[in-house]
Design an enzyme around this catalytic site. Sequence first.
Site, PDB file in Angstrom:
ATOM      1  N   GLU A 172       0.796  -1.231   0.000  1.00 17.52           N
ATOM      2  CA  GLU A 172       0.000   0.000   0.000  1.00 17.52           C
ATOM      3  C   GLU A 172       0.829   1.282   0.000  1.00 17.52           C
ATOM      4  O   GLU A 172       0.796   2.051   0.960  1.00 17.52           O
ATOM      5  CB  GLU A 172      -0.948   0.015   1.202  1.00 17.52           C
ATOM      6  N   GLU A 352      -5.376  -8.666   1.264  1.00 19.97           N
ATOM      7  CA  GLU A 352      -5.997  -8.341   2.553  1.00 19.97           C
ATOM      8  C   GLU A 352      -7.477  -8.114   2.338  1.00 19.97           C
ATOM      9  O   GLU A 352      -7.884  -7.431   1.389  1.00 19.97           O
ATOM     10  CB  GLU A 352      -5.436  -7.042   3.167  1.00 19.97           C
TER      11      GLU A 352
HETATM   12  C1  GBH Z   1      -4.406  -2.075   5.661  1.00 18.66           C
HETATM   13  O1  GBH Z   1      -4.523  -0.732   5.402  1.00 18.66           O
HETATM   14  C2  GBH Z   1      -3.024  -2.338   6.157  1.00 18.66           C
HETATM   15  O2  GBH Z   1      -2.230  -2.919   5.154  1.00 18.66           O
HETATM   16  C3  GBH Z   1      -2.982  -3.168   7.405  1.00 18.66           C
HETATM   17  O3  GBH Z   1      -1.716  -3.081   7.971  1.00 18.66           O
HETATM   18  C4  GBH Z   1      -4.071  -2.730   8.340  1.00 18.66           C
HETATM   19  O4  GBH Z   1      -3.973  -3.343   9.588  1.00 18.66           O
HETATM   20  C5  GBH Z   1      -5.376  -3.028   7.697  1.00 18.66           C
HETATM   21  O5  GBH Z   1      -5.477  -2.443   6.447  1.00 18.66           O
HETATM   22  C6  GBH Z   1      -6.590  -2.603   8.496  1.00 18.66           C
HETATM   23  O6  GBH Z   1      -6.640  -1.214   8.619  1.00 18.66           O
HETATM   24  O7  GBH Z   1     -12.001   6.302   3.723  1.00 18.66           O
HETATM   25  O8  GBH Z   1     -12.565   5.713   5.966  1.00 18.66           O
HETATM   26  O9  GBH Z   1     -13.787   4.723   4.144  1.00 18.66           O
HETATM   27  C7  GBH Z   1      -5.786  -0.336   4.946  1.00 18.66           C
HETATM   28  C8  GBH Z   1      -5.794   1.160   4.770  1.00 18.66           C
HETATM   29  C9  GBH Z   1      -8.177   1.282   4.719  1.00 18.66           C
HETATM   30  C10 GBH Z   1      -6.802   3.059   3.890  1.00 18.66           C
HETATM   31  C11 GBH Z   1      -9.368   1.924   4.089  1.00 18.66           C
HETATM   32  C12 GBH Z   1      -8.002   3.679   3.267  1.00 18.66           C
HETATM   33  C13 GBH Z   1     -10.324   4.027   3.553  1.00 18.66           C
HETATM   34  C14 GBH Z   1     -11.396   3.934   4.574  1.00 18.66           C
HETATM   35  N1  GBH Z   1      -6.947   1.637   4.058  1.00 18.66           N
HETATM   36  N2  GBH Z   1      -9.157   3.339   4.049  1.00 18.66           N
HETATM   37  S1  GBH Z   1     -12.514   5.265   4.587  1.00 18.66           S
END
Ligand code: GBH
Length: 445
Positions: A172, A352
């Site tokens: 990511e 994931e």
């Molecule tokens: C992942 O990141 C990571 O790789 C992992 O380490 C982590 O533990 C896991 O997810 C859970 O968080 O705009 O509020 O609707 C995910 C990161 C999640 C970033 C979704 C953008 C948008 C959510 N992404 N997010 S929102």
Amino acid sequence: EGFRMEPLDLTLPRDFLWGVATSAYQIEGAVSEDGRTASIWDTFCRVPGAVAGGETGDTACDHYHRMPQDVALIAGLGVDAYRFSLSWPRIQPGGKGPANPRGLAFYDRLVDELLAKGIRPWITLYHWDLPQELEDNGGWPARDTAERFADYAELCVRQLGDRVRWWTTLNEPWCSAVLGYELGIHAPGRNDRGDSLAAVHHLLLGHGLAAQRLRAAAGHPVQVGITLNTTHAIPADDRPASVAAAHHADGLGTRLYLDPLVHGRYPADVVDALHRENVHLPLHDGDLADIAQPLDFLGVNYYTSHVVGADGPVRRDLPRTAMDWEIHPEGLTDHLVRLGRDYPGLPLYVTENGAAFDEPAPSGGEVADPRRTAYLDAHLRAVAAAHAQGADVRGYFAWSLMDNFEWAEGYAKRFGLVHVDYPTQRRTLKQSARWYAATVARSRA
Ligand code: GBH
């Protein structure tokens, strides 16, 4: 009590890869042991207010000391593969110079333990724990970090490449660049749009340089890919302004990464929009050729989709997880189909997918987490639907093997199939873990 959800019976290829995922800083702990130096997350956790509850990864799941038991847990789930990341400051303290044998030895033992149990190691080189010294020299906005990353990749593949075939360079890069350098909500906590865009470019360059070194130094064929959290942006309505806004969100979240990786060019509409904000890519001659290395696979991390209208993001009336993310499995189907269409020939793995929910503590050796099971059930159906519609999706990794350090959210948000009681480090299978194991077993029957 008495919870039952039938294991899923899915139409997927027989060799579909089933896995569980974690990352180093989120589970290992042992942050000052065996020569490991600080990463940007060790530093960031000490900034007042940066992480909920002032929590840190100092101990996390103590996986560094409990690795064999944790591998036994993975084996008990019956999965094919385990996706984990290597800690750069453990393997190469300070981010440059020779490898630290004691750091490498831990991953040697982990890989051997996995192989002994018939589990495929699926390595991510970088899941956000940049050595602090490299941040002090400019971090990802500095070009040198891409070169340092390629050196680190070579150290890793020289040690583990004889036994590990599957290599993911970055997890990511959007999060590293935007959350880390623009929004400041992840390490290193900086707030500069120009730095963030420079970080995007140097992350992609680091990926491309590392991919070349992985292939050259492994001495035999390795499978090299990258994991992205691409954005699935849905226009709120069919007004041209809404369609344009969704296209722009897709540009910033998906095309800004995949177009250079796959086609060797940045998307012109995104670059032009950034120029109008006076933000520029620090592009040198030859960079795009370095970035566009052949990809053996693309890892896709999917948690939710986004509706975007002319006036910005739109909240839907959908059920939400404890992260407040909307639950929208259909978005995963559409997203995989779309990636397959726009970037053909690229095998896809969901690296994931999962959810945090508020759930009861273990009782009677069980954790009742029906919403997680329902989430996984719906998203696995969505994967099968994408496959039926022609997407070349070859595997699925549940996030996460166990509850762990959820970055800026600390330990309160639990994504695990396995519950972790942090004071005792006791692991307890949640009902969703039993359901996942049954679904994996059924898929092979
Ligand atoms: C992942 O990141 C990571 O790789 C992992 O380490 C982590 O533990 C896991 O997810 C859970 O968080 O705009 O509020 O609707 C995910 C990161 C999640 C970033 C979704 C953008 C948008 C959510 N992404 N997010 S929102």
